[in-house]
Design a protein around this motif. Sequence first.
Motif, PDB file in Angstrom:
ATOM      1  N   PHE A 124      -9.998   1.399   4.883  1.00  0.00           N
ATOM      2  CA  PHE A 124     -10.035   1.388   3.420  1.00  0.00           C
ATOM      3  C   PHE A 124     -11.254   0.668   2.849  1.00  0.00           C
ATOM      4  CE2 PHE A 124      -5.451   1.419   4.649  1.00  0.00           C
ATOM      5  CZ  PHE A 124      -5.297   2.793   4.484  1.00  0.00           C
ATOM      6  N   ILE A 148      -8.657   3.736  -4.468  1.00  0.00           N
ATOM      7  CA  ILE A 148      -7.601   2.729  -4.321  1.00  0.00           C
ATOM      8  C   ILE A 148      -7.360   2.065  -5.674  1.00  0.00           C
ATOM      9  CG2 ILE A 148      -6.879   0.623  -3.140  1.00  0.00           C
ATOM     10  CD1 ILE A 148      -8.878   1.389  -0.893  1.00  0.00           C
ATOM     11  N   SER A 176       0.341  -4.320   5.726  1.00  0.00           N
ATOM     12  CA  SER A 176       0.570  -3.194   4.808  1.00  0.00           C
ATOM     13  C   SER A 176       0.976  -3.668   3.422  1.00  0.00           C
ATOM     14  CB  SER A 176       1.638  -2.256   5.378  1.00  0.00           C
ATOM     15  OG  SER A 176       2.807  -2.970   5.696  1.00  0.00           O
ATOM     16  N   LYS A 185      -4.334   9.633  -3.262  1.00  0.00           N
ATOM     17  CA  LYS A 185      -4.911   8.341  -3.595  1.00  0.00           C
ATOM     18  C   LYS A 185      -3.969   7.214  -3.182  1.00  0.00           C
ATOM     19  CE  LYS A 185      -8.161   9.680  -7.170  1.00  0.00           C
ATOM     20  NZ  LYS A 185      -8.803   9.284  -8.449  1.00  0.00           N
ATOM     21  N   MET A 186      -4.552   6.025  -2.982  1.00  0.00           N
ATOM     22  CA  MET A 186      -3.800   4.865  -2.522  1.00  0.00           C
ATOM     23  C   MET A 186      -3.623   3.880  -3.672  1.00  0.00           C
ATOM     24  SD  MET A 186      -2.433   3.273   0.163  1.00  0.00           S
ATOM     25  CE  MET A 186      -3.225   3.924   1.644  1.00  0.00           C
ATOM     26  N   TYR A 224       0.778   5.510  -1.046  1.00  0.00           N
ATOM     27  CA  TYR A 224      -0.177   6.563  -1.397  1.00  0.00           C
ATOM     28  C   TYR A 224       0.512   7.865  -1.778  1.00  0.00           C
ATOM     29  CZ  TYR A 224       0.403   8.379   3.412  1.00  0.00           C
ATOM     30  OH  TYR A 224       0.916   8.890   4.581  1.00  0.00           O
ATOM     31  N   ASN A 277       1.187  11.633  -1.270  1.00  0.00           N
ATOM     32  CA  ASN A 277       1.195  12.431  -0.043  1.00  0.00           C
ATOM     33  C   ASN A 277       1.028  13.924  -0.293  1.00  0.00           C
ATOM     34  OD1 ASN A 277       3.659  13.298  -1.016  1.00  0.00           O
ATOM     35  ND2 ASN A 277       4.885  12.164   0.478  1.00  0.00           N
ATOM     36  N   HIS A 332      -3.915   4.227  10.143  1.00  0.00           N
ATOM     37  CA  HIS A 332      -3.861   3.220   9.085  1.00  0.00           C
ATOM     38  C   HIS A 332      -4.398   1.875   9.561  1.00  0.00           C
ATOM     39  CE1 HIS A 332      -0.640   6.111   8.012  1.00  0.00           C
ATOM     40  NE2 HIS A 332      -1.101   5.924   6.793  1.00  0.00           N
ATOM     41  N   TRP A 367     -13.276   6.063   0.764  1.00  0.00           N
ATOM     42  CA  TRP A 367     -12.224   5.537  -0.107  1.00  0.00           C
ATOM     43  C   TRP A 367     -12.768   4.961  -1.415  1.00  0.00           C
ATOM     44  CZ3 TRP A 367      -7.122   6.206   0.129  1.00  0.00           C
ATOM     45  CH2 TRP A 367      -6.588   6.718   1.318  1.00  0.00           C
ATOM     46  N   PHE A 395       0.862  -1.176   0.000  1.00  0.00           N
ATOM     47  CA  PHE A 395       0.000   0.000   0.000  1.00  0.00           C
ATOM     48  C   PHE A 395       0.903   1.232   0.000  1.00  0.00           C
ATOM     49  CE2 PHE A 395      -3.198  -2.885   1.995  1.00  0.00           C
ATOM     50  CZ  PHE A 395      -4.235  -2.666   1.095  1.00  0.00           C
ATOM     51  N   MET A 432       3.142   3.028   3.180  1.00  0.00           N
ATOM     52  CA  MET A 432       2.362   2.920   4.405  1.00  0.00           C
ATOM     53  C   MET A 432       3.070   2.084   5.476  1.00  0.00           C
ATOM     54  SD  MET A 432      -1.702   1.996   4.739  1.00  0.00           S
ATOM     55  CE  MET A 432      -1.519   0.252   5.084  1.00  0.00           C
TER      56      MET A 432
END
Length: 406
Positions: free
Chosen positions: A187, A196, A310, A277-278, A172, A174, A182, A192, A170, A300
């Motif tokens: 999620f 993703i 993660s 966005k992730m 993302y 920033n 987290h 969300w 994961f 993450m």
Amino acid sequence: MNIILKRPVRILCVLCILCISLMLSGCGGWYEQVLDQTLQSQLNTATILSDEELYQRAQKEMASGRVLDFYSTTSTAETSAENFMKKYPKLAGKIVYHEIDDAETYDFLSAEIRRGAGTVDMMLTQNGADLDTKLIQTGLAYRYFPEQYRDQVEKNFQLPVAVCLCNTLFIYNNCEGAIKDHNIWQFTEEEWKDQIYFKNPLDETENTNFLVMLTSPEWTEKIEKAYRNYYGNEWNNGDQYLSASYEWIDRFLKNCDFNHGSNSQICTSIAEADSGKMGFFVFTKIRKLEEEQRNRLNVMAYEDDVDCFSGYMYAIYASVANNADCPYTCALFINYLLSVEGFSEEGSWNHYAGYYSANKDVHKETGINDRDFSFWENTLVVEDSDYIQDNMEFVRDFLESALKTH
């Protein structure tokens, strides 16, 4: 002088001639079995030989103009082969790399080995469950693990031997600052929705394997704990889902954007996104970004408040084709890939983020925004080929059903 055989002796001689004729002509299967047993015994012998002893035997194997043809799903292996031949100069020009795409790996290799054309000697492939069912169990390929690394490599990465480990994380954008809290259940929430980027698991084997692993007892327990931490009460969803893992998978997939065809595209899109966005993508892909793009990404796993997991870690396994005519050379090459030197030579895996050796003596190169294998082992869902193989069919049916309502 005429030799007159008695009737019983004559009959026995005729039967012996017939048997020999069948074995050498029409009964190819018997002959191939003998060859297979010889190859397996040679690999068994190779496990206890030193690298120098293997080198001597490899030179004899290659003396008649043979080459070792190996297929790999990672192009970095080509550099490793070049480094290997520099270390063992009498094998120069003898190790031939062939690229193969993940999607076609096992169907292609199975067909080539069955053809018996001698075009495949060794494979470096991912997805251990398919390796086992399509090559190992069918007798098309053999496992090999050198005794000299018994204490350096964890048992679950020995047979088949994992020469390299990779992770899918994961990560993302920033631009709007760090994401807080987290917890993986975060999620699955409406905020969300479509935020993703995730390659459709029905088109990406490692994403499917990751989701299958989440249904294991170990990870179901951890996901239930994360649910309790996030919502303040125990997970209880009646008869709608078999476990908290299945609910998480279903809700997570409903928030995913599947409009990217590759991990590289996801990586670039996250780096260039206007907002936070992730993405869930292969970590090694960040090497293709410009420095400015990389600076927009947060991993993450590096943030202290991650609750549960993660990302996912999977292996690239080495195996030897059942009709390989250079088993000692294959063994020496595998030994080299497992060594500190082989994994860390210039241009090889250890010089990039996202590649790790199962050999505990190998540490990540300094100056790379990455961590040692021991760090990732504790924060990621780690591939278990046996569990995936046993549960793939059921979980995949669930995924197909869940994605119909996406």
